[in-house]
Design a protein around this motif. Sequence first.
Motif: not given
Lengths: 299, 299
Positions: A193-198
């Motif tokens: 996952i790219f970051n927690r918004k992804d």
Amino acid sequence: MLDYKLLEALASVVEEGGFERAAQALHITQSAVSQRIKLLENQTGQVLLVRSYPPRATEPGVRLLKHYRQVASLEADLEDALLPRGPGVYRSLKVGLNADSLTTWFPGAVQSFLLSRDILLDLCTDDQDVTHRLLQDGEVMGCITSRERSLQGCRVQALGSMRYRMLASPAYMERWLPSGPEGLGDLQAPVLIFNRKDRLQDYFFTSVTGHTIRHPVHYIPSASSFLQFILLGLGCGMVPDLQSDRYLGSGALVEVVPNRPMDVPLYWHCWDIGSALLRDFTEVLVLEAGKRLPCIVGQ
Amino acid sequence: MLDYKLLEALASVVEEGGFERAAQALHITQSAVSQRIKLLENQTGQVLLVRSYPPRATEPGVRLLKHYRQVASLEADLEDALLPRGPGVYRSLKVGLNADSLTTWFPGAVQSFLLSRDILLDLCTDDQDVTHRLLQDGEVMGCITSRERSLQGCRVQALGSMRYRMLASPAYMERWLPSGPEGLGDLQAPVLIFNRKDRLQDYFFTSVTGHTIRHPVHYIPSASSFLQFILLGLGCGMVPDLQSDRYLGSGALVEVVPNRPMDVPLYWHCWDIGSALLRDFTEVLVLEAGKRLPCIVGQ
């Protein structure tokens, strides 16, 4: 009328991230920068700048800066019309966009425009909530996001879709999903996952299995490293076709669920202030994105 | 003793970026998460969380979380020792690093460790001031930066140097520097810079010409897109050899000043808390970085 020299000092401190760098950029002393901002605060009767590190604009400061940047942009248009720029005189265009666009189709799409027009780009990549706020606050002149609805005082145009697939290396598939995608519901292997918004990976798994799944997760906040992690067999993840085509062709990567692409629409949002530069940039962006991205379904 | 269930709720809200996601991660209701944090605030007599979007820890909250993460890490070590983990039970390692490391040598360096040990990475890329603060606050367990001096309560080890060169495309050189690097002092062409914290290009020009130069600048905050912009002739910029080797070999890129590399040393900083996982990760990182990066000059 406002004294725009004072606003220029305020804008420079916020953009350059400090008084010293603002002074360098404006070719004046640091104390002259301070004085201009204090004077502007006296004239407006508002605190405009939080003296933090880096300094940031207060709410009234943000409103003034948005106005300043729009006036500066119109003024630069006027200069272009009255007095053609000599070589080596550049204009800057501040744009927010998603990391995947920046890594794939965007550089090629803007290449000839930048080479022929002496335009400098000041790019920032962040999630769309942030770039929309930056646009609303006037900190960027435009942004590329997947949100269709236009913001107040802005225009929006469709660019096309980015097509993503859930990819993995053959070694990953053999180790973790030997019997194919049926194993997805109980996958014990890492997902990237790219970051927690992804949320793209979550959307994909939900659309395939019909329910939310909790996987072990690597967070890899770099589009090219994300791809490298997949190639190294460290996880599966959603990758744009624009980035993966040659690896799918060579067999270095495979689709976790065959023929299951997901399209993410992209839109260009920008100030609606009648700037010639923005109008030209918009035209180029829409045209060149159209050559590189499939149409948005339903449009 | 502290009630670590309450601290776990606090950590989860901060890490996941909200009460709802924390509740999902902990498999409890959102109101249970709220209650735990309120209880912890009552017990400690401090406000621990700013209820902003996303929520963030106050200063006392940060201190508690640092302690919590260190205890959690030691506890996971203990579990490993007492009770070998079954397959599919992962431990997470949160690490800060520079974007160029993440894009080049880092994935290959950690590949076998990750495949053999069921470790999940939670990476964040930011400039070294930020990652050092995250380390000091206990938000990451380690970070890779070019700073040599160790932080209080942390250990530091040299990893090696990244070698950079100022690169451009042949078309760029022909258009802007037809008589070679003598033209650098008066270069009217765009230079690429990662973001406003990136001083590498400035250091290079100062070391070559002996004084500071003001160039037109594109800000391109993505390591792979930065390289793409150079390949497209849109600017020159400092690129790690690890990323550029094949383009230098093929002639797609050339050095702006021949044989003028700049070395940036890299160090691994991590908590000094006797964690077995951190000790093993450090050992692997130092060993694998040593195979991929030249030694730091003077060491």
